[in-house]
Motif scaffolding. Sequence first.
Motif, PDB file in Angstrom:
ATOM      1  N   VAL A  75       0.983  -1.286   0.121  1.00  0.00           N
ATOM      2  CA  VAL A  75       0.219   0.139   0.146  1.00  0.00           C
ATOM      3  C   VAL A  75       0.881   1.246  -0.059  1.00  0.00           C
ATOM      4  CG1 VAL A  75      -1.752   1.157   1.064  1.00  0.00           C
ATOM      5  CG2 VAL A  75      -1.705  -1.200   1.177  1.00  0.00           C
ATOM      6  N   LEU A  76       0.482   2.237  -0.790  1.00  0.00           N
ATOM      7  CA  LEU A  76       1.440   3.489  -1.039  1.00  0.00           C
ATOM      8  C   LEU A  76       0.627   4.541  -1.017  1.00  0.00           C
ATOM      9  CD1 LEU A  76       3.619   1.897  -3.787  1.00  0.00           C
ATOM     10  CD2 LEU A  76       4.403   2.715  -1.618  1.00  0.00           C
ATOM     11  N   THR A  77       0.824   5.668  -0.615  1.00  0.00           N
ATOM     12  CA  THR A  77       0.156   7.128  -0.601  1.00  0.00           C
ATOM     13  C   THR A  77       0.970   7.903  -1.656  1.00  0.00           C
ATOM     14  OG1 THR A  77      -0.274   6.764   1.632  1.00  0.00           O
ATOM     15  CG2 THR A  77      -0.475   8.956   0.569  1.00  0.00           C
ATOM     16  N   GLY A  78       0.024   8.171  -2.730  1.00  0.00           N
ATOM     17  CA  GLY A  78       0.927   9.067  -3.773  1.00  0.00           C
ATOM     18  C   GLY A  78      -0.085   9.385  -4.877  1.00  0.00           C
ATOM     19  N   ASP A  79       0.375   9.902  -6.139  1.00  0.00           N
ATOM     20  CA  ASP A  79      -0.291  10.371  -6.970  1.00  0.00           C
ATOM     21  C   ASP A  79      -0.231   9.151  -8.230  1.00  0.00           C
ATOM     22  OD1 ASP A  79      -1.306  11.386  -9.587  1.00  0.00           O
ATOM     23  OD2 ASP A  79      -0.087  13.233  -9.431  1.00  0.00           O
ATOM     24  N   GLY A  80      -1.597   8.404  -8.025  1.00  0.00           N
ATOM     25  CA  GLY A  80      -1.894   7.445  -8.803  1.00  0.00           C
ATOM     26  C   GLY A  80      -1.729   7.748 -10.394  1.00  0.00           C
ATOM     27  N   SER A  81      -1.976   8.909 -10.861  1.00  0.00           N
ATOM     28  CA  SER A  81      -1.728   9.013 -12.108  1.00  0.00           C
ATOM     29  C   SER A  81      -0.864   8.879 -12.952  1.00  0.00           C
ATOM     30  CB  SER A  81      -2.594  10.582 -12.491  1.00  0.00           C
ATOM     31  OG  SER A  81      -1.586  11.383 -11.962  1.00  0.00           O
ATOM     32  N   TYR A  82       0.190   8.580 -12.117  1.00  0.00           N
ATOM     33  CA  TYR A  82       1.787   8.368 -12.707  1.00  0.00           C
ATOM     34  C   TYR A  82       2.194   6.967 -12.585  1.00  0.00           C
ATOM     35  CZ  TYR A  82       2.213  13.408 -13.110  1.00  0.00           C
ATOM     36  OH  TYR A  82       1.895  14.894 -13.667  1.00  0.00           O
ATOM     37  N   GLY A  83       1.214   6.319 -11.904  1.00  0.00           N
ATOM     38  CA  GLY A  83       1.509   4.901 -11.533  1.00  0.00           C
ATOM     39  C   GLY A  83       2.792   4.613 -10.743  1.00  0.00           C
ATOM     40  N   LEU A  84       3.382   3.487 -10.995  1.00  0.00           N
ATOM     41  CA  LEU A  84       4.594   3.115 -10.038  1.00  0.00           C
ATOM     42  C   LEU A  84       5.664   2.620 -11.184  1.00  0.00           C
ATOM     43  CD1 LEU A  84       3.075   1.201  -7.066  1.00  0.00           C
ATOM     44  CD2 LEU A  84       4.011   3.551  -7.134  1.00  0.00           C
ATOM     45  N   PRO A  85       6.459   3.590 -11.644  1.00  0.00           N
ATOM     46  CA  PRO A  85       7.408   3.029 -12.744  1.00  0.00           C
ATOM     47  C   PRO A  85       8.543   2.262 -12.134  1.00  0.00           C
ATOM     48  CG  PRO A  85       7.196   5.389 -12.555  1.00  0.00           C
ATOM     49  CD  PRO A  85       6.103   5.035 -11.730  1.00  0.00           C
ATOM     50  N   ASP A  86       8.612   2.473 -11.189  1.00  0.00           N
ATOM     51  CA  ASP A  86       9.959   1.765 -10.419  1.00  0.00           C
ATOM     52  C   ASP A  86       9.491   0.391 -10.316  1.00  0.00           C
ATOM     53  OD1 ASP A  86      11.251   3.836 -10.421  1.00  0.00           O
ATOM     54  OD2 ASP A  86      11.031   4.586  -8.401  1.00  0.00           O
ATOM     55  N   GLN A  87       8.425  -0.021 -10.260  1.00  0.00           N
ATOM     56  CA  GLN A  87       7.776  -1.395  -9.938  1.00  0.00           C
ATOM     57  C   GLN A  87       7.328  -2.147 -10.947  1.00  0.00           C
ATOM     58  OE1 GLN A  87       8.280  -2.639  -7.021  1.00  0.00           O
ATOM     59  NE2 GLN A  87       8.791  -0.808  -6.064  1.00  0.00           N
ATOM     60  N   GLY A  88       7.110  -1.359 -12.066  1.00  0.00           N
ATOM     61  CA  GLY A  88       6.368  -1.854 -13.398  1.00  0.00           C
ATOM     62  C   GLY A  88       7.221  -2.523 -14.302  1.00  0.00           C
ATOM     63  N   PRO A  89       7.103  -3.147 -15.335  1.00  0.00           N
ATOM     64  CA  PRO A  89       5.605  -3.004 -16.007  1.00  0.00           C
ATOM     65  C   PRO A  89       4.659  -4.121 -15.273  1.00  0.00           C
ATOM     66  CG  PRO A  89       7.233  -4.250 -17.276  1.00  0.00           C
ATOM     67  CD  PRO A  89       8.136  -3.539 -16.427  1.00  0.00           C
ATOM     68  N   PHE A  90       3.416  -3.883 -15.239  1.00  0.00           N
ATOM     69  CA  PHE A  90       2.280  -4.714 -14.504  1.00  0.00           C
ATOM     70  C   PHE A  90       1.738  -5.489 -15.683  1.00  0.00           C
ATOM     71  CE2 PHE A  90       3.215  -0.939 -12.197  1.00  0.00           C
ATOM     72  CZ  PHE A  90       3.614  -1.485 -10.869  1.00  0.00           C
ATOM     73  N   ASP A  91       1.203  -6.838 -15.151  1.00  0.00           N
ATOM     74  CA  ASP A  91       0.507  -7.681 -16.071  1.00  0.00           C
ATOM     75  C   ASP A  91      -0.854  -7.201 -16.124  1.00  0.00           C
ATOM     76  OD1 ASP A  91       2.356  -9.869 -16.251  1.00  0.00           O
ATOM     77  OD2 ASP A  91       2.300  -9.686 -13.915  1.00  0.00           O
ATOM     78  N   ARG A  92      -1.418  -6.533 -14.960  1.00  0.00           N
ATOM     79  CA  ARG A  92      -2.805  -5.841 -14.799  1.00  0.00           C
ATOM     80  C   ARG A  92      -2.710  -4.594 -14.202  1.00  0.00           C
ATOM     81  NH1 ARG A  92      -2.972  -9.629 -17.743  1.00  0.00           N
ATOM     82  NH2 ARG A  92      -4.388 -11.407 -17.990  1.00  0.00           N
ATOM     83  N   ILE A  93      -3.528  -3.626 -14.641  1.00  0.00           N
ATOM     84  CA  ILE A  93      -3.759  -2.488 -14.233  1.00  0.00           C
ATOM     85  C   ILE A  93      -5.363  -2.085 -13.850  1.00  0.00           C
ATOM     86  CG2 ILE A  93      -3.469   0.085 -14.128  1.00  0.00           C
ATOM     87  CD1 ILE A  93      -0.708  -0.604 -15.676  1.00  0.00           C
ATOM     88  N   LEU A  94      -5.740  -1.694 -12.638  1.00  0.00           N
ATOM     89  CA  LEU A  94      -7.175  -1.253 -12.484  1.00  0.00           C
ATOM     90  C   LEU A  94      -7.253   0.084 -11.823  1.00  0.00           C
ATOM     91  CD1 LEU A  94      -9.942  -2.685 -12.371  1.00  0.00           C
ATOM     92  CD2 LEU A  94      -9.428  -3.011  -9.833  1.00  0.00           C
ATOM     93  N   LEU A  95      -8.058   0.808 -12.261  1.00  0.00           N
ATOM     94  CA  LEU A  95      -8.413   2.311 -11.746  1.00  0.00           C
ATOM     95  C   LEU A  95      -9.678   2.266 -11.341  1.00  0.00           C
ATOM     96  CD1 LEU A  95      -6.185   2.678 -14.186  1.00  0.00           C
ATOM     97  CD2 LEU A  95      -6.965   5.099 -14.227  1.00  0.00           C
ATOM     98  N   THR A  96      -9.729   2.694 -10.127  1.00  0.00           N
ATOM     99  CA  THR A  96     -11.169   2.645  -9.283  1.00  0.00           C
ATOM    100  C   THR A  96     -11.700   4.190  -9.598  1.00  0.00           C
ATOM    101  OG1 THR A  96     -10.120   3.074  -7.290  1.00  0.00           O
ATOM    102  CG2 THR A  96     -10.911   0.788  -8.172  1.00  0.00           C
ATOM    103  N   ALA A  97     -11.110   5.108 -10.368  1.00  0.00           N
ATOM    104  CA  ALA A  97     -11.307   6.436 -10.418  1.00  0.00           C
ATOM    105  C   ALA A  97     -11.655   7.019 -11.937  1.00  0.00           C
ATOM    106  CB  ALA A  97     -10.585   7.535  -9.732  1.00  0.00           C
ATOM    107  N   ALA A  98     -12.494   7.683 -12.269  1.00  0.00           N
ATOM    108  CA  ALA A  98     -12.700   7.895 -13.906  1.00  0.00           C
ATOM    109  C   ALA A  98     -11.782   8.993 -14.475  1.00  0.00           C
ATOM    110  CB  ALA A  98     -14.064   8.261 -14.221  1.00  0.00           C
ATOM    111  N   ALA A  99     -11.001   8.787 -15.704  1.00  0.00           N
ATOM    112  CA  ALA A  99     -10.124   9.473 -16.285  1.00  0.00           C
ATOM    113  C   ALA A  99     -10.842   9.947 -17.427  1.00  0.00           C
ATOM    114  CB  ALA A  99      -8.816   8.924 -16.619  1.00  0.00           C
ATOM    115  N   GLU A 100     -10.457  11.202 -18.123  1.00  0.00           N
ATOM    116  CA  GLU A 100     -11.061  11.447 -19.460  1.00  0.00           C
ATOM    117  C   GLU A 100     -10.584  10.501 -20.409  1.00  0.00           C
ATOM    118  OE1 GLU A 100     -10.748  15.427 -20.642  1.00  0.00           O
ATOM    119  OE2 GLU A 100     -11.407  16.250 -18.514  1.00  0.00           O
TER     120      GLU A 100
END
Length: 217
Positions: free
Chosen positions: A133-158
């Motif tokens: 669990v991390l506190t931060g700006d999720g719009s930039y993801g976590l490049p240091d831990q990626g790439p990811f097999d799956r990504i899920l957003l629970t907030a709406a983006a344009e």
Amino acid sequence: MSDDAPSDAERKMQFLFQLRQKGVTDARVLTAMEEIDRGAFVRGHFAARAYDDMPLPINAGQTISQPSVVGLMTQALNVQPRDTVLEIGTGSGYQAAILSHLARRVYTIDRHRNLTRDAELAFTKLGLANITVLTGDGSYGLPDQGPFDRILLTAAAEDPPGPLLKQLKPGGIMVLPVGQSDNVQMLIKVTRTESGLDYDELMPVRFVPLMEGIARD
């Protein structure tokens, strides 16, 4: 408890029946949702409604999504046992807990410190050791831990955020709500293929907007 009150077993059966009625049919997803008690993530006077198929308020002006939407999003994500998953928008932690039963490792990030703190406590109580669990700006993801097999957003983006698309592995899947207003949003599935990105519209939804920065809780 009165004689007419349903038992825990009856409530769980009704809960799973509601999920199946709404289209959640994947056996692994249903098992995960049976094993993770939504009541562990709903506090105060809303706790009595933990098994209702409806969104409920949580801290920081956010909501815990209705179980059928959680189930359908998880089903669309098609998480495999060796997958590493990134979730943007920890919220109550309920969605991440379900993902933890399906994936090898879950990273979840939220801009509200009080939400990540409460979620981490819930994960510890449930013995879920494969969630970071991390506190931060999720719009930039976590490049240091990626790439990811799956990504899920629970907030709406344009639009699907570019930094997150870059962190999606070949063959990877991203599921997110997209829309420019609270009233018109569509849940979409993005799959990274050898030739590019495939987009599938899944269903209309309503989520809080994706916000940049860290909240001042």
